[in-house]
Design a protein around this motif. Structure first.
Motif, PDB file in Angstrom:
ATOM      1  N   MET A 223      15.825  58.801 -38.385  1.00  0.00           N
ATOM      2  CA  MET A 223      16.394  59.106 -39.692  1.00  0.00           C
ATOM      3  C   MET A 223      15.383  59.918 -40.499  1.00  0.00           C
ATOM      4  N   PHE A 224      15.893  60.829 -41.300  1.00  0.00           N
ATOM      5  CA  PHE A 224      15.069  61.644 -42.196  1.00  0.00           C
ATOM      6  C   PHE A 224      15.493  61.373 -43.629  1.00  0.00           C
ATOM      7  N   ILE A 225      14.538  61.322 -44.529  1.00  0.00           N
ATOM      8  CA  ILE A 225      14.874  61.196 -45.952  1.00  0.00           C
ATOM      9  C   ILE A 225      14.214  62.343 -46.714  1.00  0.00           C
ATOM     10  N   GLY A 226      15.065  63.130 -47.386  1.00  0.00           N
ATOM     11  CA  GLY A 226      14.589  64.230 -48.225  1.00  0.00           C
ATOM     12  C   GLY A 226      14.600  63.825 -49.682  1.00  0.00           C
ATOM     13  N   GLU A 227      14.709  64.807 -50.531  1.00  0.00           N
ATOM     14  CA  GLU A 227      14.590  64.553 -51.974  1.00  0.00           C
ATOM     15  C   GLU A 227      15.983  64.463 -52.632  1.00  0.00           C
ATOM     16  N   GLY A 228      16.686  65.552 -52.601  1.00  0.00           N
ATOM     17  CA  GLY A 228      18.008  65.575 -53.211  1.00  0.00           C
ATOM     18  C   GLY A 228      18.666  66.899 -52.901  1.00  0.00           C
ATOM     19  N   PRO A 229      19.983  66.983 -53.071  1.00  0.00           N
ATOM     20  CA  PRO A 229      20.680  68.222 -52.723  1.00  0.00           C
ATOM     21  C   PRO A 229      20.261  69.400 -53.591  1.00  0.00           C
ATOM     22  N   GLY A 230      20.141  70.567 -52.988  1.00  0.00           N
ATOM     23  CA  GLY A 230      19.977  71.815 -53.730  1.00  0.00           C
ATOM     24  C   GLY A 230      21.357  72.424 -53.948  1.00  0.00           C
ATOM     25  N   ALA A 231      21.391  73.673 -54.396  1.00  0.00           N
ATOM     26  CA  ALA A 231      22.679  74.305 -54.721  1.00  0.00           C
ATOM     27  C   ALA A 231      23.578  74.394 -53.481  1.00  0.00           C
ATOM     28  N   ASP A 232      23.007  74.787 -52.335  1.00  0.00           N
ATOM     29  CA  ASP A 232      23.832  74.951 -51.120  1.00  0.00           C
ATOM     30  C   ASP A 232      24.377  73.604 -50.641  1.00  0.00           C
ATOM     31  N   GLU A 233      23.516  72.587 -50.700  1.00  0.00           N
ATOM     32  CA  GLU A 233      23.932  71.248 -50.253  1.00  0.00           C
ATOM     33  C   GLU A 233      25.010  70.702 -51.178  1.00  0.00           C
ATOM     34  N   ASP A 234      24.847  70.987 -52.480  1.00  0.00           N
ATOM     35  CA  ASP A 234      25.823  70.541 -53.472  1.00  0.00           C
ATOM     36  C   ASP A 234      27.187  71.180 -53.188  1.00  0.00           C
ATOM     37  N   ALA A 235      27.144  72.479 -52.854  1.00  0.00           N
ATOM     38  CA  ALA A 235      28.396  73.201 -52.606  1.00  0.00           C
ATOM     39  C   ALA A 235      29.065  72.710 -51.324  1.00  0.00           C
ATOM     40  N   GLN A 236      28.254  72.408 -50.292  1.00  0.00           N
ATOM     41  CA  GLN A 236      28.843  72.057 -48.985  1.00  0.00           C
ATOM     42  C   GLN A 236      28.959  70.558 -48.746  1.00  0.00           C
ATOM     43  N   GLY A 237      28.304  69.767 -49.597  1.00  0.00           N
ATOM     44  CA  GLY A 237      28.370  68.308 -49.423  1.00  0.00           C
ATOM     45  C   GLY A 237      27.632  67.821 -48.196  1.00  0.00           C
ATOM     46  N   GLU A 238      26.645  68.599 -47.732  1.00  0.00           N
ATOM     47  CA  GLU A 238      25.859  68.232 -46.540  1.00  0.00           C
ATOM     48  C   GLU A 238      24.389  68.395 -46.880  1.00  0.00           C
ATOM     49  N   PRO A 239      23.524  67.498 -46.366  1.00  0.00           N
ATOM     50  CA  PRO A 239      22.104  67.672 -46.658  1.00  0.00           C
ATOM     51  C   PRO A 239      21.475  68.797 -45.826  1.00  0.00           C
ATOM     52  N   PHE A 240      20.496  69.443 -46.396  1.00  0.00           N
ATOM     53  CA  PHE A 240      19.666  70.427 -45.685  1.00  0.00           C
ATOM     54  C   PHE A 240      20.484  71.496 -44.944  1.00  0.00           C
ATOM     55  N   VAL A 241      21.319  72.183 -45.690  1.00  0.00           N
ATOM     56  CA  VAL A 241      22.051  73.322 -45.118  1.00  0.00           C
ATOM     57  C   VAL A 241      21.567  74.652 -45.710  1.00  0.00           C
ATOM     58  N   GLY A 242      20.718  74.594 -46.747  1.00  0.00           N
ATOM     59  CA  GLY A 242      20.200  75.821 -47.369  1.00  0.00           C
ATOM     60  C   GLY A 242      18.976  76.341 -46.613  1.00  0.00           C
ATOM     61  N   LYS A 243      18.153  77.124 -47.318  1.00  0.00           N
ATOM     62  CA  LYS A 243      16.996  77.764 -46.682  1.00  0.00           C
ATOM     63  C   LYS A 243      16.046  76.754 -46.046  1.00  0.00           C
TER      64      LYS A 243
END
Ligand code: URA
Length: 146
Positions: free
Chosen positions: A1-21
């Motif tokens: 399992m991985f834990i990041g910080e919080g969604p960025g703009a791309d993640e917010d738009a797609q509803g998935e973690p870590f899909v942006g740059k």
């Protein structure tokens, strides 16, 4: 399992973690090491995007921690990779510094934690890439052994 910080703009738009740059860079690291994203589960400390990409406040993290605890209970990971200092400090404690803690194992309640750089930090500083790859390799080796 991985834990990041919080969604960025791309993640917010797609509803998935870590899909942006940052996520795309993390995917490259996974490919390099031979990890399939289906093998892992990625969560964040906060579930809503903090305004202007600022770090989540303590009360915002606190409001989301029960959700994260339930994610951990469902996924039952033996190993959790903590991506960056927000994840590190909210999970292991405010006294932990990412520079001193990354690449080392920490045990808490039957889970082994490996803190490493947040992938966004690699976008700002190329020199961190090798350490990130190394930390992931150690975590994945261990996960295949236990
Ligand atoms: N950064 C994070 O910490 N989490 C994400 O999901 C995307 C970027």
């Amino acid at each position: 399992m991985f834990i990041g910080e919080g969604p960025g703009a791309d993640e917010d738009a797609q509803g998935e973690p870590f899909v942006g740059k940052a996520g795309q860079l993390m995917n490259k690291a996974f490919e390099y090491i031979g990890i399939n994203r289906n093998e892992i589960y990625i969560a964040n400390i906060v579930k809503c995007r903090p305004p202007n990409n600022r770090n989540p406040e303590d009360d915002e993290a606190e409001a989301c921690l029960d959700y994260l605890r339930n994610q951990v209970l469902l996924v039952k990971p033996k190993i959790i990779v903590l991506l960056g200092s927000v994840a590190l400090q909210n999970i292991l404690g405010k006294e932990f510094k990412i520079t001193a803690s990354r690449g080392k194992w920490f045990n808490k309640k039957d889970i082994k934690y490996m803190p490493t750089w947040h992938p966004a930090a690699l976008l700002r500083d190329e020199n961190k890439k090798l350490e990130f790859i190394r930390d992931l390799m150690i975590a994945f080796n261990e996960s295949r052994m236990i």
